[in-house]
Design a protein around this motif. Structure first.
Motif, PDB file in Angstrom:
ATOM      1  N   ILE A  30       0.742  -1.165  -0.072  1.00 39.67           N
ATOM      2  CA  ILE A  30       0.088  -0.188   0.032  1.00 39.67           C
ATOM      3  C   ILE A  30       0.675   1.458  -0.134  1.00 39.67           C
ATOM      4  N   VAL A  31       1.913   1.349   0.862  1.00 42.36           N
ATOM      5  CA  VAL A  31       2.831   2.284   0.802  1.00 42.36           C
ATOM      6  C   VAL A  31       3.431   2.649  -0.594  1.00 42.36           C
ATOM      7  N   TRP A  32       3.788   1.629  -1.104  1.00 38.67           N
ATOM      8  CA  TRP A  32       4.513   1.796  -2.596  1.00 38.67           C
ATOM      9  C   TRP A  32       3.497   1.940  -3.452  1.00 38.67           C
ATOM     10  N   LEU A  33       2.216   1.723  -3.528  1.00 35.43           N
ATOM     11  CA  LEU A  33       1.285   1.936  -4.556  1.00 35.43           C
ATOM     12  C   LEU A  33       0.908   3.378  -4.208  1.00 35.43           C
ATOM     13  N   SER A  34       0.878   4.233  -2.947  1.00 33.31           N
ATOM     14  CA  SER A  34       0.740   5.288  -2.842  1.00 33.31           C
ATOM     15  C   SER A  34       1.707   6.227  -3.241  1.00 33.31           C
ATOM     16  N   ARG A  35       2.939   5.847  -3.548  1.00 34.18           N
ATOM     17  CA  ARG A  35       3.879   6.683  -4.190  1.00 34.18           C
ATOM     18  C   ARG A  35       3.890   6.769  -5.587  1.00 34.18           C
ATOM     19  N   THR A  36       3.049   5.904  -6.210  1.00 35.88           N
ATOM     20  CA  THR A  36       2.693   6.026  -7.620  1.00 35.88           C
ATOM     21  C   THR A  36       1.802   7.341  -8.007  1.00 35.88           C
ATOM     22  N   GLU A  37       1.313   7.754  -7.271  1.00 37.31           N
ATOM     23  CA  GLU A  37       0.246   9.024  -7.357  1.00 37.31           C
ATOM     24  C   GLU A  37       1.136  10.118  -7.103  1.00 37.31           C
ATOM     25  N   GLU A  38       2.257  10.494  -8.049  1.00 41.34           N
ATOM     26  CA  GLU A  38       3.076  11.623  -8.151  1.00 41.34           C
ATOM     27  C   GLU A  38       2.559  12.557  -9.199  1.00 41.34           C
ATOM     28  N   THR A  39       2.752  13.799  -9.073  1.00 42.08           N
ATOM     29  CA  THR A  39       2.402  14.735  -9.921  1.00 42.08           C
ATOM     30  C   THR A  39       3.619  14.673 -11.062  1.00 42.08           C
ATOM     31  N   PRO A  40       3.391  15.320 -12.225  1.00 36.18           N
ATOM     32  CA  PRO A  40       4.265  15.058 -13.325  1.00 36.18           C
ATOM     33  C   PRO A  40       5.655  15.597 -13.189  1.00 36.18           C
ATOM     34  N   ASP A  41       5.563  16.589 -12.361  1.00 35.31           N
ATOM     35  CA  ASP A  41       6.786  17.226 -11.893  1.00 35.31           C
ATOM     36  C   ASP A  41       7.660  16.148 -10.913  1.00 35.31           C
ATOM     37  N   GLN A  42       6.925  15.642  -9.988  1.00 42.35           N
ATOM     38  CA  GLN A  42       7.857  14.822  -9.027  1.00 42.35           C
ATOM     39  C   GLN A  42       8.312  13.620  -9.855  1.00 42.35           C
ATOM     40  N   VAL A  43       7.765  13.069 -11.020  1.00 43.52           N
ATOM     41  CA  VAL A  43       7.894  12.032 -11.594  1.00 43.52           C
ATOM     42  C   VAL A  43       9.460  12.353 -12.566  1.00 43.52           C
ATOM     43  N   THR A  59       4.279  -6.743  -6.557  1.00 42.60           N
ATOM     44  CA  THR A  59       4.907  -7.747  -6.106  1.00 42.60           C
ATOM     45  C   THR A  59       4.339  -8.199  -4.859  1.00 42.60           C
ATOM     46  N   CYS A  60       4.293  -7.200  -3.877  1.00 43.87           N
ATOM     47  CA  CYS A  60       3.893  -7.496  -2.617  1.00 43.87           C
ATOM     48  C   CYS A  60       2.400  -8.169  -2.602  1.00 43.87           C
ATOM     49  N   PHE A  61       1.321  -7.523  -3.559  1.00 40.01           N
ATOM     50  CA  PHE A  61       0.201  -8.024  -3.445  1.00 40.01           C
ATOM     51  C   PHE A  61       0.198  -9.329  -3.939  1.00 40.01           C
ATOM     52  N   ALA A  62       1.183  -9.735  -5.004  1.00 40.65           N
ATOM     53  CA  ALA A  62       1.226 -11.136  -5.502  1.00 40.65           C
ATOM     54  C   ALA A  62       1.480 -12.061  -4.244  1.00 40.65           C
ATOM     55  N   LEU A  63       2.499 -11.699  -3.611  1.00 42.78           N
ATOM     56  CA  LEU A  63       2.906 -12.680  -2.613  1.00 42.78           C
ATOM     57  C   LEU A  63       1.910 -12.819  -1.551  1.00 42.78           C
TER      58      LEU A  63
END
Length: 77
Positions: A30-43, A59-63
């Motif tokens: 969940i923490v890693w998935l929340s990091r994917t919601e970045e603005t284009p400037d942050q990416v 990968t965590c969810f699959a495990l």
């Protein structure tokens, strides 16, 4: 009737350990998935770490899903 307290303690310890491990793994996803919601400037600044975080989250969810499926398989057999 006698209770094998050592075996009961082992089952309790393994159950608590696996539970804490799975909850921790799911939380990490969940923490890693929340990091994917970045603005284009942050990416642009992060150098594409959003894709790496998304891959780690999936990968965590699959495990976690594999562990649950294994538990169900153990119960059925």
């Amino acid at each position: 009737m006698s209770i094998d307290w050592a075996a009961l303690g082992q089952v309790f310890g393994v159950s608590v350990g696996v539970t804490v491990g799975l909850v921790g793994l799911f939380t990490l996803g969940i923490v890693w998935l929340s990091r994917t919601e970045e603005t284009p400037d942050q990416v642009a600044v992060s150098g594409g770490s959003a894709a790496l975080a998304r891959t780690g989250a999936y990968t965590c969810f699959a495990l976690c899903a594999a562990a649950v499926a294994y538990g169900i398989w153990i119960i059925v057999n």
